[in-house]
Design a protein around this motif. Structure first.
Motif, PDB file in Angstrom:
ATOM      1  N   SER A   1      47.513  48.500  33.632  1.00  0.00           N
ATOM      2  CA  SER A   1      48.401  48.722  34.766  1.00  0.00           C
ATOM      3  C   SER A   1      48.571  47.417  35.528  1.00  0.00           C
ATOM      4  O   SER A   1      47.584  46.793  35.925  1.00  0.00           O
ATOM      5  CB  SER A   1      47.822  49.792  35.691  1.00  0.00           C
ATOM      6  N   ARG A   2      49.811  47.005  35.723  1.00  0.00           N
ATOM      7  CA  ARG A   2      50.057  45.787  36.504  1.00  0.00           C
ATOM      8  C   ARG A   2      49.496  45.910  37.912  1.00  0.00           C
ATOM      9  O   ARG A   2      49.055  44.930  38.505  1.00  0.00           O
ATOM     10  CB  ARG A   2      51.556  45.505  36.608  1.00  0.00           C
ATOM     11  N   ASP A   3      49.501  47.120  38.451  1.00  0.00           N
ATOM     12  CA  ASP A   3      49.052  47.323  39.821  1.00  0.00           C
ATOM     13  C   ASP A   3      47.535  47.317  39.946  1.00  0.00           C
ATOM     14  O   ASP A   3      47.009  47.156  41.050  1.00  0.00           O
ATOM     15  CB  ASP A   3      49.599  48.648  40.362  1.00  0.00           C
ATOM     16  N   ASP A   4      46.830  47.505  38.837  1.00  0.00           N
ATOM     17  CA  ASP A   4      45.373  47.657  38.901  1.00  0.00           C
ATOM     18  C   ASP A   4      44.608  46.587  38.133  1.00  0.00           C
ATOM     19  O   ASP A   4      43.374  46.599  38.133  1.00  0.00           O
ATOM     20  CB  ASP A   4      44.973  49.040  38.367  1.00  0.00           C
ATOM     21  N   ILE A   5      45.298  45.675  37.476  1.00  0.00           N
ATOM     22  CA  ILE A   5      44.608  44.699  36.632  1.00  0.00           C
ATOM     23  C   ILE A   5      43.689  43.786  37.435  1.00  0.00           C
ATOM     24  O   ILE A   5      42.696  43.262  36.909  1.00  0.00           O
ATOM     25  CB  ILE A   5      45.628  43.862  35.820  1.00  0.00           C
ATOM     26  N   ALA A   6      43.976  43.621  38.728  1.00  0.00           N
ATOM     27  CA  ALA A   6      43.142  42.736  39.554  1.00  0.00           C
ATOM     28  C   ALA A   6      41.697  43.225  39.635  1.00  0.00           C
ATOM     29  O   ALA A   6      40.787  42.433  39.926  1.00  0.00           O
ATOM     30  CB  ALA A   6      43.733  42.611  40.957  1.00  0.00           C
ATOM     31  N   SER A   7      41.460  44.501  39.364  1.00  0.00           N
ATOM     32  CA  SER A   7      40.106  45.035  39.459  1.00  0.00           C
ATOM     33  C   SER A   7      39.199  44.530  38.343  1.00  0.00           C
ATOM     34  O   SER A   7      37.979  44.552  38.475  1.00  0.00           O
ATOM     35  CB  SER A   7      40.141  46.574  39.440  1.00  0.00           C
ATOM     36  N   PHE A   8      39.788  44.076  37.226  1.00  0.00           N
ATOM     37  CA  PHE A   8      38.951  43.571  36.133  1.00  0.00           C
ATOM     38  C   PHE A   8      39.400  42.226  35.581  1.00  0.00           C
ATOM     39  O   PHE A   8      38.672  41.600  34.809  1.00  0.00           O
ATOM     40  CB  PHE A   8      38.876  44.593  34.990  1.00  0.00           C
ATOM     41  N   LEU A   9      40.586  41.739  35.976  1.00  0.00           N
ATOM     42  CA  LEU A   9      41.077  40.485  35.415  1.00  0.00           C
ATOM     43  C   LEU A   9      40.149  39.296  35.691  1.00  0.00           C
ATOM     44  O   LEU A   9      39.864  38.511  34.762  1.00  0.00           O
ATOM     45  CB  LEU A   9      42.485  40.189  35.954  1.00  0.00           C
ATOM     46  N   PRO A  10      39.640  39.116  36.912  1.00  0.00           N
ATOM     47  CA  PRO A  10      38.743  37.966  37.126  1.00  0.00           C
ATOM     48  C   PRO A  10      37.540  37.976  36.188  1.00  0.00           C
ATOM     49  O   PRO A  10      37.160  36.934  35.645  1.00  0.00           O
ATOM     50  CB  PRO A  10      38.321  38.127  38.592  1.00  0.00           C
ATOM     51  N   SER A  11      36.953  39.145  35.986  1.00  0.00           N
ATOM     52  CA  SER A  11      35.810  39.253  35.075  1.00  0.00           C
ATOM     53  C   SER A  11      36.213  38.943  33.645  1.00  0.00           C
ATOM     54  O   SER A  11      35.496  38.249  32.913  1.00  0.00           O
ATOM     55  CB  SER A  11      35.216  40.663  35.168  1.00  0.00           C
ATOM     56  N   TYR A  12      37.382  39.449  33.226  1.00  0.00           N
ATOM     57  CA  TYR A  12      37.863  39.211  31.861  1.00  0.00           C
ATOM     58  C   TYR A  12      38.139  37.730  31.621  1.00  0.00           C
ATOM     59  O   TYR A  12      37.876  37.205  30.540  1.00  0.00           O
ATOM     60  CB  TYR A  12      39.124  40.039  31.599  1.00  0.00           C
ATOM     61  N   LEU A  13      38.665  37.059  32.639  1.00  0.00           N
ATOM     62  CA  LEU A  13      38.941  35.631  32.499  1.00  0.00           C
ATOM     63  C   LEU A  13      37.636  34.826  32.489  1.00  0.00           C
ATOM     64  O   LEU A  13      37.472  33.882  31.701  1.00  0.00           O
ATOM     65  CB  LEU A  13      39.847  35.154  33.632  1.00  0.00           C
ATOM     66  N   GLU A  14      36.698  35.216  33.329  1.00  0.00           N
ATOM     67  CA  GLU A  14      35.412  34.515  33.389  1.00  0.00           C
ATOM     68  C   GLU A  14      34.643  34.654  32.075  1.00  0.00           C
ATOM     69  O   GLU A  14      34.032  33.706  31.584  1.00  0.00           O
ATOM     70  CB  GLU A  14      34.585  35.072  34.550  1.00  0.00           C
ATOM     71  N   LYS A  15      34.696  35.848  31.478  1.00  0.00           N
ATOM     72  CA  LYS A  15      33.965  36.102  30.234  1.00  0.00           C
ATOM     73  C   LYS A  15      34.766  35.736  28.982  1.00  0.00           C
ATOM     74  O   LYS A  15      34.308  35.962  27.867  1.00  0.00           O
ATOM     75  CB  LYS A  15      33.573  37.583  30.173  1.00  0.00           C
ATOM     76  N   LYS A  16      35.967  35.193  29.188  1.00  0.00           N
ATOM     77  CA  LYS A  16      36.836  34.767  28.098  1.00  0.00           C
ATOM     78  C   LYS A  16      37.283  35.928  27.199  1.00  0.00           C
ATOM     79  O   LYS A  16      37.634  35.717  26.044  1.00  0.00           O
ATOM     80  CB  LYS A  16      36.158  33.687  27.243  1.00  0.00           C
ATOM     81  N   ILE A  17      37.248  37.146  27.744  1.00  0.00           N
ATOM     82  CA  ILE A  17      37.853  38.265  27.010  1.00  0.00           C
ATOM     83  C   ILE A  17      39.362  38.033  26.953  1.00  0.00           C
ATOM     84  O   ILE A  17      40.012  38.262  25.936  1.00  0.00           O
ATOM     85  CB  ILE A  17      37.509  39.608  27.696  1.00  0.00           C
ATOM     86  N   LEU A  18      39.896  37.570  28.077  1.00  0.00           N
ATOM     87  CA  LEU A  18      41.273  37.083  28.148  1.00  0.00           C
ATOM     88  C   LEU A  18      41.240  35.608  28.519  1.00  0.00           C
ATOM     89  O   LEU A  18      40.436  35.198  29.362  1.00  0.00           O
ATOM     90  CB  LEU A  18      42.071  37.849  29.213  1.00  0.00           C
ATOM     91  N   ASN A  19      42.085  34.834  27.888  1.00  0.00           N
ATOM     92  CA  ASN A  19      42.172  33.417  28.237  1.00  0.00           C
ATOM     93  C   ASN A  19      43.137  33.175  29.392  1.00  0.00           C
ATOM     94  O   ASN A  19      42.999  32.209  30.144  1.00  0.00           O
ATOM     95  CB  ASN A  19      42.597  32.600  27.031  1.00  0.00           C
ATOM     96  N   VAL A  20      44.146  34.054  29.501  1.00  0.00           N
ATOM     97  CA  VAL A  20      45.149  33.940  30.564  1.00  0.00           C
ATOM     98  C   VAL A  20      45.542  35.336  31.003  1.00  0.00           C
ATOM     99  O   VAL A  20      45.272  36.331  30.314  1.00  0.00           O
ATOM    100  CB  VAL A  20      46.412  33.185  30.085  1.00  0.00           C
ATOM    101  N   ASP A  21      46.186  35.413  32.150  1.00  0.00           N
ATOM    102  CA  ASP A  21      46.751  36.682  32.631  1.00  0.00           C
ATOM    103  C   ASP A  21      47.967  37.011  31.767  1.00  0.00           C
ATOM    104  O   ASP A  21      48.958  36.270  31.783  1.00  0.00           O
ATOM    105  CB  ASP A  21      47.157  36.531  34.098  1.00  0.00           C
ATOM    106  N   PRO A  22      47.957  38.098  30.993  1.00  0.00           N
ATOM    107  CA  PRO A  22      49.085  38.394  30.101  1.00  0.00           C
ATOM    108  C   PRO A  22      50.371  38.749  30.828  1.00  0.00           C
ATOM    109  O   PRO A  22      51.435  38.775  30.203  1.00  0.00           O
ATOM    110  CB  PRO A  22      48.567  39.585  29.285  1.00  0.00           C
ATOM    111  N   PHE A  23      50.282  38.997  32.142  1.00  0.00           N
ATOM    112  CA  PHE A  23      51.500  39.250  32.905  1.00  0.00           C
ATOM    113  C   PHE A  23      52.131  37.953  33.402  1.00  0.00           C
ATOM    114  O   PHE A  23      53.256  37.960  33.893  1.00  0.00           O
ATOM    115  CB  PHE A  23      51.217  40.190  34.082  1.00  0.00           C
ATOM    116  N   GLN A  24      51.398  36.845  33.253  1.00  0.00           N
ATOM    117  CA  GLN A  24      51.932  35.547  33.633  1.00  0.00           C
ATOM    118  C   GLN A  24      52.333  34.718  32.413  1.00  0.00           C
ATOM    119  O   GLN A  24      53.320  33.982  32.460  1.00  0.00           O
ATOM    120  CB  GLN A  24      50.888  34.770  34.455  1.00  0.00           C
ATOM    121  N   VAL A  25      51.557  34.818  31.344  1.00  0.00           N
ATOM    122  CA  VAL A  25      51.810  34.076  30.109  1.00  0.00           C
ATOM    123  C   VAL A  25      51.994  35.076  28.975  1.00  0.00           C
ATOM    124  O   VAL A  25      51.131  35.918  28.741  1.00  0.00           O
ATOM    125  CB  VAL A  25      50.637  33.122  29.786  1.00  0.00           C
TER     126      VAL A  25
END
Length: 350
Positions: A255-279
């Motif tokens: 959910s674009r509206d709820d991704i902030a709840s886990f995106l920082p953790s995903y980026l820190e742990k390299k589960i995601l390299n970038v925010d997929p809604f930006q790149v």
């Protein structure tokens, strides 16, 4: 992406060669417009909705006149009404009291109507083409406004180039039924105005099924359902515009509206390299875009394709769009210079 004449003017000053997304819902939230919109939502009959829509028509036509005039000679892609209806009604008691007073009804009536519009997942509910197919009079009003403005401009010596985009299509008959309303309305309007304006009708591809079956919509009239294949949507649509915001949301299940709840953790742990809604996610979402372009053009080689999500102004995403053969990217006016530079770099690198 421009929703007002001022946005269109700024985009053109910064080098834009057209508008890839004009969001009509942004025109409904001011003054008497929101009152008429709420009258339409409260109406319990087609006649009541028509009366409210007739109040909205001149506002919409005025807006489209200004945008099309500003972009004279350039394409303007106008998306039909897309958001859930609950966004247009107040959810707080004070707002509901004001609305009840404006509408001449009880607060209880307003509360009951607001509650009836509530959806567990509104972004996947009654919006986009689902709204237009449920209440086709909305599509008819918007078509009259768009093409009526274009007719007026043509009479004044301008060169309007409207493109009408049907959002959230996932089933071939959804687009077919919307096109029937659009072309019937256009035929009646042109007869009344005594002038015709060329226009395109296309779809926003933002649901994975639409990308996977990118031809089905056009084949419905000519082929039996069992024979439909993914190359046939192009027969029905004049253009594809990839709504990569929703396409990313539905492909990832984020959910674009709820991704902030886990995106920082995903980026820190390299589960995601970038925010997929930006790149743009080239391995997943990008493959759906590439597949839909190839399937559509296998049937209609001249099919115009572009994107209008947030990715349209991000350099690596723009370069990917170039590689898969899109005709254009659309972004906010102030990101146009960045997109133009990325497009130039992609051409040089090629």
């Amino acid at each position: 992406n421009a929703d007002t004449p001022a946005d269109a003017k700024k985009a053109r000053e910064l080098g834009a060669e057209g508008i890839g997304l004009c969001r009509t819902e942004h025109m409904f939230f001011e003054g008497d417009r929101i009152k008429a919109m709420r009258e339409m939502i409260l109406a319990d009959s087609g006649e009541g909705r028509e009366a409210a829509l007739n109040k909205l028509l001149p506002y919409q036509r005025q807006d489209f006149y200004g945008i099309l005039k500003c972009m004279d000679g350039k394409p303007v892609n106008i998306r039909l009404l897309d958001p859930p209806l609950h966004e247009f009604v107040p959810h707080d008691l004070r707002g509901q009291e004001i609305m009840a007073s404006d509408m001449g009804v009880s607060v209880r009536f307003i509360q009951n109507r607001v509650n009836s519009l509530s959806e567990h997942n509104p972004m996947l509910g009654l919006r986009g083409c689902r709204l237009g197919n449920t209440f086709p009079e909305i599509t008819a009003m918007q078509t009259r406004a768009i093409l009526g403005a274009a007719c007026q401009l043509k009479k004044e010596g301008f060169d309007p180039r409207p493109e009408i985009m049907v959002p959230l299509v996932g089933i071939e008959s959804e687009l077919e039924q919307q096109k029937e309303v659009i072309y019937k309305t256009a035929h009646e309007l042109f007869a009344h105005e005594g002038v015709e304006v060329p226009f395109k009708v296309g779809t926003m591809i933002e649901i994975p099924r639409a990308a996977l079956t990118a031809d089905l919509i056009g084949a419905m009239i000519e082929l039996p359902r069992a024979a439909m294949t993914a190359e046939d949507l192009a027969e029905e649509a004049d253009f594809f515009s990839f709504g990569t915001n929703d396409l990313t949301q539905m492909t990832f299940g984020y959910s674009r509206d709820d991704i902030a709840s886990f995106l920082p953790s995903y980026l820190e742990k390299k589960i995601l390299n970038v925010d997929p809604f930006q790149v743009l996610d080239q391995e997943g979402v990008g493959q759906l875009v590439k597949m839909a372009v190839e399937k559509g053009r296998a049937t209609r080689p001249d099919l115009k394709c572009g994107i209008c999500g947030e990715h349209g102004g991000e350099p690596s995403s723009v370069k990917y769009c170039h590689r898969v053969g899109l005709n254009y990217v659309s972004c906010s006016p102030f990101r146009v210079p960045i997109a133009r530079l990325a497009a130039a770099q992609a051409a040089v690198e090629e």
